[in-house]
Write an enzyme that holds these catalytic residues in place. Structure first.
Site, PDB file in Angstrom:
ATOM      1  N   GLN A   1       5.090 101.336  32.785  1.00  0.00           N
ATOM      2  CA  GLN A   1       4.507 100.270  33.636  1.00  0.00           C
ATOM      3  C   GLN A   1       4.109 100.826  35.000  1.00  0.00           C
ATOM      4  O   GLN A   1       3.040 100.524  35.520  1.00  0.00           O
ATOM      5  CB  GLN A   1       5.527  99.143  33.846  1.00  0.00           C
ATOM      6  CG  GLN A   1       5.636  98.218  32.641  1.00  0.00           C
ATOM      7  CD  GLN A   1       6.784  97.228  32.778  1.00  0.00           C
ATOM      8  OE1 GLN A   1       7.782  97.515  33.444  1.00  0.00           O
ATOM      9  NE2 GLN A   1       6.644  96.085  32.136  1.00  0.00           N
TER      10      GLN A   1
ATOM     11  N   SER B   1       9.833  88.295  34.422  1.00  0.00           N
ATOM     12  CA  SER B   1       9.467  88.707  33.067  1.00  0.00           C
ATOM     13  C   SER B   1       9.418  90.221  32.978  1.00  0.00           C
ATOM     14  O   SER B   1       9.117  90.897  33.969  1.00  0.00           O
ATOM     15  CB  SER B   1       8.102  88.148  32.698  1.00  0.00           C
ATOM     16  OG  SER B   1       7.147  88.751  33.543  1.00  0.00           O
ATOM     17  N   LYS B   2       9.699  90.719  31.781  1.00  0.00           N
ATOM     18  CA  LYS B   2       9.800  92.176  31.667  1.00  0.00           C
ATOM     19  C   LYS B   2       8.446  92.857  31.802  1.00  0.00           C
ATOM     20  O   LYS B   2       8.388  94.068  31.929  1.00  0.00           O
ATOM     21  CB  LYS B   2      10.495  92.556  30.366  1.00  0.00           C
ATOM     22  CG  LYS B   2       9.791  92.210  29.112  1.00  0.00           C
ATOM     23  CD  LYS B   2      10.616  92.713  27.941  1.00  0.00           C
ATOM     24  CE  LYS B   2      10.045  92.147  26.664  1.00  0.00           C
ATOM     25  NZ  LYS B   2      10.932  92.161  25.546  1.00  0.00           N
ATOM     26  N   ARG B   3       7.387  92.095  31.793  1.00  0.00           N
ATOM     27  CA  ARG B   3       6.071  92.694  32.029  1.00  0.00           C
ATOM     28  C   ARG B   3       5.930  93.155  33.465  1.00  0.00           C
ATOM     29  O   ARG B   3       5.151  94.048  33.766  1.00  0.00           O
ATOM     30  CB  ARG B   3       4.979  91.679  31.784  1.00  0.00           C
ATOM     31  CG  ARG B   3       4.885  91.385  30.360  1.00  0.00           C
ATOM     32  CD  ARG B   3       3.915  90.313  30.084  1.00  0.00           C
ATOM     33  NE  ARG B   3       3.820  90.257  28.653  1.00  0.00           N
ATOM     34  CZ  ARG B   3       2.704  90.348  27.975  1.00  0.00           C
ATOM     35  NH1 ARG B   3       1.579  90.494  28.604  1.00  0.00           N
ATOM     36  NH2 ARG B   3       2.721  90.293  26.673  1.00  0.00           N
TER      37      ARG B   3
END
Ligand code: GLU
Length: 507
Positions: free
Chosen positions: A468, A252-254
């Site tokens: 991030q 997931s891009k998280r």
């Protein structure tokens, strides 16, 4: 039998590495059987589909080195290959299901469905449509249709019995009909759902093998019921394991960059990324880890796919990328790659207006802008953390920036600025407090060229990755905190949208 396979991405976001992974395995399966590989665009979700995302799919698949035999841009004998251009076909097919009592119109209102759900939850009953409109007589259904009452069309799923789905890699999987909802086939806006459009198209496009991600396993019984309702022959189903984050959750891009555009912009070579995807849940008979697309195709065997999922490991990808850089290129060829990437006048010249008033010598340009040419930057927590806040609150502020940037479809400096302003008013703090941290998150430096233009130039996915990384350097954020923040953010967005809708209404 001529093998025909397809990928069917939905153009609802940045082109996903998962699409390239499915593309590679479908391509290899088709080519190793002298078959055809089709690209179909599933854009039935009118609110989320965008032409620029579709363009992103074409560009990223081409960049990585995949080509298709039929598709919206290429044509073919079974087009159109874009679902939004096939609505009349779905309508026609659903009419035949209605006619044969394999489907029915459902006029239940949103309120009734909400009440039904609440009742099922309160009484711990199985959730799903309760069949209220199932037995409506033909006459009533036609009358309400003529009255233009809003409705959907649902599949009539048998009450009793079971559906056995054969998956080539997983064997038979059994589903009780009781577990399967009377699936909506046509939505109230007249557009088909994924299930109907997908099955109709796979049949009409003569798809022989449906090779797709594991997340679609639970949809397959509904598809099988549809094939049976139409009296069509089933294709063979092959569900490939998911790509995973290093912690074993679905990629997931998280947690990881998921957009093919990120890998391109971060300086990965397309053939290294494609090669890496060929290692996901697959090992070649010779156990080689570095191979070309032709080599992959030459001894491809889908039965060598191992179940269980594959960790998408950036470090391993970097290792492979380094091998390509070292082993596959002369310095001249490598220079060609570098200039196709970002060392070209188109990219570099965009730095000039940003820096003109800050240069003492021409030689100052590149050191000041190096972060715009780097894969990653180092973050020093001492300069990253907001002066007035602790590490965790600083991380929260940066996470809100991620949320604000998430929904941006058009990545331009002015819009980026407007979205960052929203985060400042959300936290009721001066924007400077956010931007000073963001400067460091994006550039790794305390003093950097103009923030919003830098973010625009760097690109959305690269920017997200830097933020991030900065959040994890600050110690990261727990799941609970993230959830709370996201709920608050969604509520604030909802309120401000309602307020601005009212303002428009009043104009
Ligand atoms: N539109 C679906 C997707 O976005 C296609 C799934 C399938 O291959 O059936 O992945």
């Amino acid at each position: 039998m001529t093998v025909r396979v397809r990928i069917a991405p939905s153009p609802t976001g940045s082109p996903h590495v998962g699409t390239a992974y499915m593309g590679l395995f479908n391509y290899a399966f088709a080519k190793s059987h002298n078959g055809s590989f089709i690209l179909r665009i599933e854009d039935t979700d009118q609110t989320r589909s965008r032409p620029e995302y579709e363009d992103g799919i074409f560009k990223s698949l081409k960049w990585i080195g995949l080509s298709w035999d039929e598709g919206p841009d290429k044509g073919g004998d079974f087009g159109p290959y874009r679902q939004s251009e096939r609505t009349e076909i779905y309508q026609r097919h659903v009419e035949s299901l209605l006619h044969n009592h394999k489907a029915y119109r459902c006029f239940c209102t949103a309120e009734r469905l909400a009440e039904m759900r609440a009742y099922q939850r309160a009484n711990k009953l199985a959730e799903g449509y309760d069949g209220y409109c199932r037995d409506m007589g033909q006459e009533e259904s036609e009358r309400r249709l003529k009255n233009k009452e809003p409705h959907v069309v649902r599949l009539m799923v048998p009450d009793l019995g079971e559906c056995v789905m054969e998956d080539r890699l997983r064997g038979p999987i059994c589903y009780d009909f009781k577990q399967i909802d009377d699936q909506v086939l046509i939505k109230s806006d007249g557009f088909p759902t994924y299930h109907l459009a997908n099955v109709v198209d796979d049949h009409l496009m003569k798809v022989t093998h449906v090779i797709r991600g594991e997340e679609w396993v639970s949809s397959t019984p509904k598809h099988i019921l549809l094939y049976q309702a139409f009296d069509w022959t089933l294709p063979e189903f092959i569900h490939l394991p998911l790509l995973l984050n290093p912690d074993g959750s679905k990629l997931s891009k998280r947690k990881n960059p998921t957009s093919v555009e990120y890998y391109r912009d971060a300086g990965f070579l397309p053939e290294a990324l494609l090669n890496y995807l060929g290692l996901m849940s697959y090992s070649r008979p010779d156990q080689q880890e570095k191979f070309s697309l032709d080599q992959f195709v030459s001894d491809f065997n889908i039965d060598r796919v191992s179940l269980g999922g594959s960790i998408f490991d950036l470090q391993k990808l970097k290792w492979l990328n380094a091998r390509y850089i070292r082993e596959n290129y002369s310095p001249e060829q490598l220079w060609d790659q570098l200039s196709a990437w970002r060392l070209n006048s188109e990219y570099l010249s965009k730095m000039v207006p940003m820096m003109q008033n800050r240069l003492h010598t021409l030689g100052d340009l590149i050191p000041a802008c190096a972060f715009l040419l780097a894969t990653d930057v180092e973050h020093d927590p001492a300069i990253l953390q907001s002066k007035n806040r602790d590490a965790s609150t600083s991380a929260e502020l940066l996470h809100t920036v991620l949320l604000a940037l998430e929904d941006m479809e058009c990545w331009e400096a002015d819009l980026i600025k407007a979205n960052i302003e929203k985060t400042a008013s959300f936290h009721q703090i001066p924007i400077r407090e956010i931007t000073s941290m963001l400067f460091v998150a994006v550039s790794g430096m305390k003093v950097a060229p103009p923030l919003y233009q830098s973010m625009e130039l760097l690109g959305k996915d690269m920017t997200r990755r830097r933020i991030q990384n900065a959040i994890s350097v600050l110690g990261g954020l727990g799941k609970k905190k993230i959830k709370k923040l996201e709920e608050k953010w969604a509520a604030a967005r909802h309120n401000s949208e309602t307020i601005s809708d009212k303002a428009v209404d009043n104009e």
